[in-house]
Design a protein around this motif. Structure first.
Motif, PDB file in Angstrom:
ATOM      1  N   TRP A 177       5.639 -27.602 -16.091  1.00 55.25           N
ATOM      2  CA  TRP A 177       6.133 -27.692 -17.475  1.00 55.25           C
ATOM      3  C   TRP A 177       5.707 -29.021 -18.103  1.00 55.25           C
ATOM      4  O   TRP A 177       5.311 -29.074 -19.264  1.00 55.25           O
ATOM      5  N   SER A 178       5.757 -30.083 -17.325  1.00 54.85           N
ATOM      6  CA  SER A 178       5.329 -31.395 -17.803  1.00 54.85           C
ATOM      7  C   SER A 178       3.851 -31.372 -18.198  1.00 54.85           C
ATOM      8  O   SER A 178       3.465 -31.941 -19.221  1.00 54.85           O
ATOM      9  N   ASP A 179       3.039 -30.711 -17.388  1.00 50.26           N
ATOM     10  CA  ASP A 179       1.609 -30.601 -17.698  1.00 50.26           C
ATOM     11  C   ASP A 179       1.371 -29.786 -18.966  1.00 50.26           C
ATOM     12  O   ASP A 179       0.518 -30.125 -19.781  1.00 50.26           O
ATOM     13  N   LEU A 180       2.132 -28.717 -19.133  1.00 51.83           N
ATOM     14  CA  LEU A 180       1.922 -27.818 -20.277  1.00 51.83           C
ATOM     15  C   LEU A 180       2.551 -28.343 -21.566  1.00 51.83           C
ATOM     16  O   LEU A 180       2.078 -28.023 -22.661  1.00 51.83           O
ATOM     17  N   LYS A 181       3.599 -29.146 -21.428  1.00 50.64           N
ATOM     18  CA  LYS A 181       4.312 -29.664 -22.603  1.00 50.64           C
ATOM     19  C   LYS A 181       3.459 -30.663 -23.380  1.00 50.64           C
ATOM     20  O   LYS A 181       3.462 -30.652 -24.610  1.00 50.64           O
ATOM     21  N   ALA A 182       2.757 -31.508 -22.674  1.00 54.37           N
ATOM     22  CA  ALA A 182       1.921 -32.528 -23.324  1.00 54.37           C
ATOM     23  C   ALA A 182       0.614 -32.660 -22.548  1.00 54.37           C
ATOM     24  O   ALA A 182       0.386 -33.671 -21.871  1.00 54.37           O
ATOM     25  N   PRO A 183      -0.254 -31.653 -22.645  1.00 48.82           N
ATOM     26  CA  PRO A 183      -1.464 -31.658 -21.809  1.00 48.82           C
ATOM     27  C   PRO A 183      -2.425 -32.812 -22.099  1.00 48.82           C
ATOM     28  O   PRO A 183      -3.077 -33.301 -21.179  1.00 48.82           O
ATOM     29  N   ALA A 184      -2.495 -33.246 -23.329  1.00 50.44           N
ATOM     30  CA  ALA A 184      -3.420 -34.340 -23.656  1.00 50.44           C
ATOM     31  C   ALA A 184      -2.987 -35.639 -22.970  1.00 50.44           C
ATOM     32  O   ALA A 184      -3.791 -36.313 -22.322  1.00 50.44           O
ATOM     33  N   ALA A 185      -1.716 -35.986 -23.102  1.00 52.26           N
ATOM     34  CA  ALA A 185      -1.208 -37.205 -22.471  1.00 52.26           C
ATOM     35  C   ALA A 185      -1.236 -37.089 -20.954  1.00 52.26           C
ATOM     36  O   ALA A 185      -1.610 -38.034 -20.253  1.00 52.26           O
ATOM     37  N   ARG A 186      -0.860 -35.934 -20.464  1.00 51.40           N
ATOM     38  CA  ARG A 186      -0.831 -35.726 -19.014  1.00 51.40           C
ATOM     39  C   ARG A 186      -2.235 -35.778 -18.412  1.00 51.40           C
ATOM     40  O   ARG A 186      -2.430 -36.302 -17.328  1.00 51.40           O
ATOM     41  N   SER A 187      -3.218 -35.249 -19.139  1.00 47.36           N
ATOM     42  CA  SER A 187      -4.593 -35.268 -18.629  1.00 47.36           C
ATOM     43  C   SER A 187      -5.118 -36.699 -18.512  1.00 47.36           C
ATOM     44  O   SER A 187      -5.862 -37.010 -17.588  1.00 47.36           O
ATOM     45  N   LYS A 188      -4.693 -37.569 -19.418  1.00 51.25           N
ATOM     46  CA  LYS A 188      -5.082 -38.982 -19.318  1.00 51.25           C
ATOM     47  C   LYS A 188      -4.452 -39.631 -18.096  1.00 51.25           C
ATOM     48  O   LYS A 188      -5.098 -40.410 -17.392  1.00 51.25           O
ATOM     49  N   ASP A 189      -3.175 -39.322 -17.836  1.00 50.28           N
ATOM     50  CA  ASP A 189      -2.492 -39.857 -16.656  1.00 50.28           C
ATOM     51  C   ASP A 189      -3.179 -39.420 -15.366  1.00 50.28           C
ATOM     52  O   ASP A 189      -3.305 -40.187 -14.418  1.00 50.28           O
ATOM     53  N   LEU A 190      -3.600 -38.160 -15.339  1.00 56.74           N
ATOM     54  CA  LEU A 190      -4.209 -37.598 -14.130  1.00 56.74           C
ATOM     55  C   LEU A 190      -5.690 -37.901 -14.001  1.00 56.74           C
ATOM     56  O   LEU A 190      -6.266 -37.759 -12.926  1.00 56.74           O
ATOM     57  N   GLY A 191      -6.314 -38.276 -15.115  1.00 56.78           N
ATOM     58  CA  GLY A 191      -7.755 -38.491 -15.098  1.00 56.78           C
ATOM     59  C   GLY A 191      -8.519 -37.179 -15.014  1.00 56.78           C
ATOM     60  O   GLY A 191      -9.582 -37.100 -14.404  1.00 56.78           O
TER      61      GLY A 191
END
Length: 133
Positions: free
Chosen positions: A30-44
């Motif tokens: 849910w965290s990944d889907l809620k804010a995918p742009a921000a989460r993708s930066k965190d994960l690289g």
């Protein structure tokens, strides 16, 4: 077995294990889907891969909790955790415990072992899959 009388609670214990694993992955997905742009930066990772990862975690978590294809869901979640461990070791150079003692790959290893229990036991008899039979 030291306490054979507890064996009658195996299915309840497996249900609780499935719920714990499922809740962890549903929350992460849910965290990944809620804010995918921000989460993708965190994960690289790319935004598209982050959305895929979130959907996989969410679906795997629901599958494990419900018991519908619990073994397949657990195998998928093991693969997700192997990817996380790979990233933590080889990209982020994180130790087993991590810098704070809670952010290393020990957590991912624990989830792999929990999912292995689900894979090898089928998750027990308390599941929607058994109700549908």
């Amino acid at each position: 077995m030291a306490f054979p009388q507890l064996a009658r609670f195996t299915d309840v214990a497996l249900l609780l294990l499935r719920f714990m694993v499922g809740i962890v992955f549903i929350a992460s997905g849910w965290s990944d889907l809620k804010a995918p742009a921000a989460r993708s930066k965190d994960l690289g990772m790319s935004k598209a891969f982050t959305i895929f990862l979130g959907a996989a975690e969410l679906a795997g978590g629901l599958g494990v909790i419900s018991g519908v294809f619990a073994q397949l869901a657990a195998i998928g979640l093991i693969l997700v955790n192997l990817g996380a461990i790979q990233k933590k070791i080889f990209v982020w150079h994180t130790g087993f415990w991590g810098k704070s003692g809670t952010n290393g790959w020990s957590y991912d290893t624990m989830l792999i072992v929990m999912n292995l229990v689900i894979v090898t036991t089928g998750g027990g008899n308390l599941s929607l899959m058994n109700l549908l039979k």
